[in-house]
Every structure is written in C-alpha cells, then in structure tokens.
Design a protein around this motif. Structure first.
Motif, PDB file in Angstrom:
ATOM      1  N   SER A   1       0.820  -1.216   0.000  1.00 18.20           N
ATOM      2  CA  SER A   1       0.000   0.000   0.000  1.00 18.20           C
ATOM      3  C   SER A   1       0.854   1.267   0.000  1.00 18.20           C
ATOM      4  O   SER A   1       0.414   2.312  -0.489  1.00 18.20           O
ATOM      5  N   LYS A   2       2.067   1.186   0.530  1.00 17.80           N
ATOM      6  CA  LYS A   2       2.982   2.326   0.426  1.00 17.80           C
ATOM      7  C   LYS A   2       3.328   2.591  -1.035  1.00 17.80           C
ATOM      8  O   LYS A   2       3.412   3.752  -1.470  1.00 17.80           O
ATOM      9  N   LEU A   3       3.520   1.523  -1.822  1.00 14.40           N
ATOM     10  CA  LEU A   3       3.818   1.688  -3.250  1.00 14.40           C
ATOM     11  C   LEU A   3       2.617   2.263  -3.989  1.00 14.40           C
ATOM     12  O   LEU A   3       2.773   3.105  -4.886  1.00 14.40           O
ATOM     13  N   VAL A   4       1.424   1.825  -3.625  1.00 11.70           N
ATOM     14  CA  VAL A   4       0.208   2.368  -4.247  1.00 11.70           C
ATOM     15  C   VAL A   4       0.098   3.862  -3.942  1.00 11.70           C
ATOM     16  O   VAL A   4      -0.260   4.668  -4.813  1.00 11.70           O
ATOM     17  N   ALA A   5       0.435   4.251  -2.719  1.00  9.73           N
ATOM     18  CA  ALA A   5       0.392   5.665  -2.345  1.00  9.73           C
ATOM     19  C   ALA A   5       1.398   6.495  -3.142  1.00  9.73           C
ATOM     20  O   ALA A   5       1.228   7.710  -3.299  1.00  9.73           O
ATOM     21  N   GLU A   6       2.438   5.831  -3.669  1.00 10.06           N
ATOM     22  CA  GLU A   6       3.437   6.512  -4.500  1.00 10.06           C
ATOM     23  C   GLU A   6       3.064   6.465  -5.987  1.00 10.06           C
ATOM     24  O   GLU A   6       3.876   6.830  -6.833  1.00 10.06           O
ATOM     25  N   GLY A   7       1.865   5.995  -6.285  1.00  7.89           N
ATOM     26  CA  GLY A   7       1.415   5.971  -7.674  1.00  7.89           C
ATOM     27  C   GLY A   7       1.409   4.595  -8.308  1.00  7.89           C
ATOM     28  O   GLY A   7       1.073   4.456  -9.488  1.00  7.89           O
ATOM     29  N   GLY A   8       1.791   3.560  -7.543  1.00  3.02           N
ATOM     30  CA  GLY A   8       1.788   2.214  -8.080  1.00  3.02           C
ATOM     31  C   GLY A   8       0.379   1.663  -8.251  1.00  3.02           C
ATOM     32  O   GLY A   8      -0.592   2.194  -7.696  1.00  3.02           O
ATOM     33  N   LYS A   9       0.274   0.594  -9.004  1.00  8.17           N
ATOM     34  CA  LYS A   9      -1.010  -0.048  -9.263  1.00  8.17           C
ATOM     35  C   LYS A   9      -0.915  -1.519  -8.853  1.00  8.17           C
ATOM     36  O   LYS A   9       0.064  -2.196  -9.153  1.00  8.17           O
ATOM     37  N   VAL A  10      -1.957  -1.997  -8.161  1.00  9.74           N
ATOM     38  CA  VAL A  10      -2.006  -3.417  -7.810  1.00  9.74           C
ATOM     39  C   VAL A  10      -2.351  -4.198  -9.077  1.00  9.74           C
ATOM     40  O   VAL A  10      -3.434  -4.081  -9.628  1.00  9.74           O
ATOM     41  N   LEU A  11      -1.374  -4.997  -9.543  1.00  7.09           N
ATOM     42  CA  LEU A  11      -1.584  -5.804 -10.733  1.00  7.09           C
ATOM     43  C   LEU A  11      -2.140  -7.174 -10.375  1.00  7.09           C
ATOM     44  O   LEU A  11      -2.880  -7.774 -11.165  1.00  7.09           O
ATOM     45  N   LEU A  12      -1.781  -7.663  -9.179  1.00  7.62           N
ATOM     46  CA  LEU A  12      -2.225  -8.994  -8.758  1.00  7.62           C
ATOM     47  C   LEU A  12      -2.239  -9.065  -7.240  1.00  7.62           C
ATOM     48  O   LEU A  12      -1.286  -8.652  -6.585  1.00  7.62           O
ATOM     49  N   ASP A  13      -3.329  -9.588  -6.684  1.00  7.93           N
ATOM     50  CA  ASP A  13      -3.408  -9.909  -5.266  1.00  7.93           C
ATOM     51  C   ASP A  13      -3.141 -11.402  -5.149  1.00  7.93           C
ATOM     52  O   ASP A  13      -3.840 -12.211  -5.765  1.00  7.93           O
ATOM     53  N   GLU A  14      -2.115 -11.777  -4.363  1.00  9.51           N
ATOM     54  CA  GLU A  14      -1.752 -13.194  -4.289  1.00  9.51           C
ATOM     55  C   GLU A  14      -2.911 -14.065  -3.817  1.00  9.51           C
ATOM     56  O   GLU A  14      -3.001 -15.247  -4.184  1.00  9.51           O
ATOM     57  N   ALA A  15      -3.818 -13.504  -3.037  1.00  5.74           N
ATOM     58  CA  ALA A  15      -4.965 -14.281  -2.562  1.00  5.74           C
ATOM     59  C   ALA A  15      -5.769 -14.866  -3.715  1.00  5.74           C
ATOM     60  O   ALA A  15      -6.366 -15.942  -3.584  1.00  5.74           O
ATOM     61  N   ASP A  16      -5.769 -14.173  -4.857  1.00  7.13           N
ATOM     62  CA  ASP A  16      -6.529 -14.652  -6.014  1.00  7.13           C
ATOM     63  C   ASP A  16      -5.950 -15.935  -6.609  1.00  7.13           C
ATOM     64  O   ASP A  16      -6.604 -16.586  -7.421  1.00  7.13           O
ATOM     65  N   LEU A  17      -4.736 -16.284  -6.210  1.00  7.97           N
ATOM     66  CA  LEU A  17      -4.086 -17.489  -6.745  1.00  7.97           C
ATOM     67  C   LEU A  17      -4.371 -18.725  -5.894  1.00  7.97           C
ATOM     68  O   LEU A  17      -3.969 -19.828  -6.268  1.00  7.97           O
TER      69      LEU A  17
END
Length: 368
Positions: free
Chosen positions: A220-236
């Motif tokens: 979430s720190k990376l998202v706050a810097e403008g990153g985008k969640v490409l994959l949530d490991e839970a989905d695997l």
C-alpha cells in the motif's frame, strides 16, 4: 548436522546472515532485533511454570495479532504473573536463530522461515502451534511501465529477501508463466531484485525497480506513490486463503512449559476475536504499536487498504504450507523437506474448544 539437511537452504541462510543491509540489492529485512520489555498490562496474578516468556514478531501488519496483543496487553492478561517480553525482528532467519539459541521462546513468523527452521534442525527446532493471518501480499507495479501481467517479463521486480515467503511465491508465479529465472541470482526473463521492505518505496520512486511482490503495508505504500495493484496473491489460492503468518515455539519450551504456551495461544485467539469484532479499534492499536516501534504511524492512505487485505485467523491453513514448501522445491531453493511433525495443534485446539470455536486441521503434518 545431518547430511540429509537441505544444503541449499543453509547456504541461503548463511548468505543472508553474512550480508550487511547496505544497498538496494541487499538480501532481506536486515538482521537486527529490537527488545520491547514494556507491557500495557502488568504481570499480575498466579505465575505459570516460567517466570518469563520471550516473544518475537515482525513490525508488519501481517503480524497484527502480535502487535495488537502486545499493545493492548491481551497476551499478558492471559499469562497472569508470568511476564511477557517482546523482541521485534526484521528477518525470518534472525528470528529462527533467536528461537534456536533460546533468546526467544515463541514467535510470529512467515511460512518459509518456519519450514527452513524445521528442516535445518532435523525436525527438532520448532513446532508450528497456530495460525495468525492470511493474505496481505500483492504485486504492485509502475503503471507507466507495466499495464498487464505479460508486461512483467523483462522488468525489475522486488521481493523482500532471497528465499523468503514472497520471493518463493513470485518465483513460482514466474515459472507458471513459462518464464525462466535463476533463483539464486534473480536473473532471467524477469529481474528479481531482493530489496529490503524499508527501502522498496524509495527504490520504486527512483525507478530502480518497476514493481514489487510484497506484504502489507509495503504494497500500500507503493500504491500511495502511484503504483497499481496488478495482482493480489490471494486470487491465486483456493478460497483466497493462504498462510502468511504462523505462531511457532521452540520444542524445548513447549515440552517444559506447556501451560505458558497454552496461555499465549489463548491470548492470541482472544486477540484475533477482538480484532475481528473491533476492526477500527484494532487497526488503530496496531498502528499505535508501529508508531512506538518506528517513530511514526502509517498514514490512512496506506493503513486502510493494507488492513482490508489481511484476514486474521487462528487456523494455520496447513495445506497451504505444504504447497508453499513445494513451490520452494520447484524453484530450486529447497530440497524436498520432511514436514511430518511440524505442527502441534493440540494446545490450540484445546483453547478453541474452550472458547466455543471450531478446531483446526494439521493436513496430516502434525505430531503423531
């Protein structure tokens, strides 16, 4: 030391222990621990079979059961006159070393270090005695450079540590895409850059990495810097559940002080119950402990999404541990371990029954 021990794992642990935390490519979280002898609740009442129990955990939201249990005194309350002391670790190998040396008795830790710690002591070092959390791991990327999963090929993606839980998961995901990466060097169709979680956001901002497969709150720190969640490991994972944090104990301490172990487990179960019943208060308590440990709290734009992605559970999700071990073997980071006996869930199930909760399963990997 037995010749059957996984030598690759030993080399990994030795290499990590030998490396100082100097640069972006340094392996792991570091090897320092911080002692926290304060407790919100005094050690009062009947003393159990030990004067003190020494508890270790990471200052991560995926260890929020320990953070909250420490901050709110919920663990100490169950221990009565036996005093709980706490140490914080920034590396799985460092916590395992502390457990093996007797510096701590019980710890919250990820599955890969637990597997390694069990395997490299001829199954004599530790037992997993409970679960704590599931989920809270994401692949976050620079949306200007990566717009789809196939775009990950050829990019520089950070993981926290060579052979750690997220590193193994990412290497396995890479292999499932049909891409090749040398597990030891991280070089190949994807550049896997082992980067301390503390520096990963700065590495992302500088452009040194294109993304990261990391636990919360780093994701979430990376998202706050403008990153985008490409994959949530839970989905695997089936039912979107996989173990991210276990509770371990030294076998020696478990044998000598079963009443203390059961008290800690009772405190953990009651803490998880309180967390799930009071998510906002629990989130604030975890953040207060993080502020105490690091000097500053997590901002809301990091804390809120990170907290939502973690499930707090007493179930160690044993079948997923076996799968994670298989992933490490496939990646070449571990020789096939013998995990029979890694779990002893009898004390936990006794607590769960007393609390009117369902018991949990060891997937056939429990003490016979």
């Amino acid at each position: 030391m037995s010749a059957a021990r996984p030598l690759t794992t030993l080399r990994i642990i030795a290499a990590i222990a030998a490396l100082p935390l100097l640069a972006l490519t340094a392996c792991g979280y570091g090897s320092e621990s911080k002692d926290d002898d304060t407790s919100k609740v005094a050690a009062e009442g009947k003393k159990l079979s030990a004067d003190t129990v020494r508890i270790g955990y990471f200052p991560n939201l995926t260890h929020a059961t320990a953070l909250v249990g420490d901050q709110e005194g919920l663990l100490q309350k169950e221990l009565g006159g036996t005093k709980a002391t706490y140490s914080q670790f920034n590396a799985g190998p460092a916590e395992i070393e502390a457990l093996n040396s007797g510096s701590i008795d019980i710890g919250w830790i990820g599955p890969s270090p637990a597997i390694n710690g069990y395997s490299t002591t001829d199954s004599k070092g530790l037992r997993i005695i409970g679960g704590s959390a599931s989920g809270g791991v994401k692949l976050v990327v620079n949306p200007d450079k990566v717009t789809s999963l196939k775009d990950v090929k050829g990019k520089k993606i950070a993981t926290p540590q060579l052979g750690n839980t997220q590193d193994v998961a990412f290497l396995n995901w890479i292999a499932e895409q049909g891409w090749k990466v040398d597990a030891q060097s991280g070089k190949g169709d994807v550049s896997v850059v082992r980067t301390d979680n503390k520096i990963t956001p700065d590495a992302y901002k500088s452009g040194s990495i294109d993304g990261a497969w990391v636990p919360e709150p780093t994701a979430s720190k990376l998202v706050a810097e403008g990153g985008k969640v490409l994959l949530d490991e839970a989905d695997l994972w089936p039912d979107k559940k996989f173990v991210i944090t276990n509770i371990i104990v030294s076998q020696k301490f478990l044998k000598e002080h079963p009443d203390v172990v059961q008290a800690v487990l009772r405190g953990s179960v009651k803490t998880n119950t309180w967390i799930n019943a009071n998510p906002d208060k629990a989130k604030a308590a975890a953040n207060a402990k993080l502020q105490e440990l690091s000097g500053k709290p997590l901002p809301a734009d990091v804390l809120d999404p990170a907290w939502k992605s973690i499930q707090f559970t007493d179930d160690p999700l044993a079948s997923t541990l076996n799968t994670e071990a298989a992933h490490a073997v496939k990646a070449g980071l571990l020789k096939k371990p013998k995990l029979d006996g890694i779990y002893d869930l009898k004390p936990l199930n006794k607590v769960l029954k007393a609390e009117g909760k369902s018991t949990v399963d060891d997937a056939g990997l429990g003490v016979k």
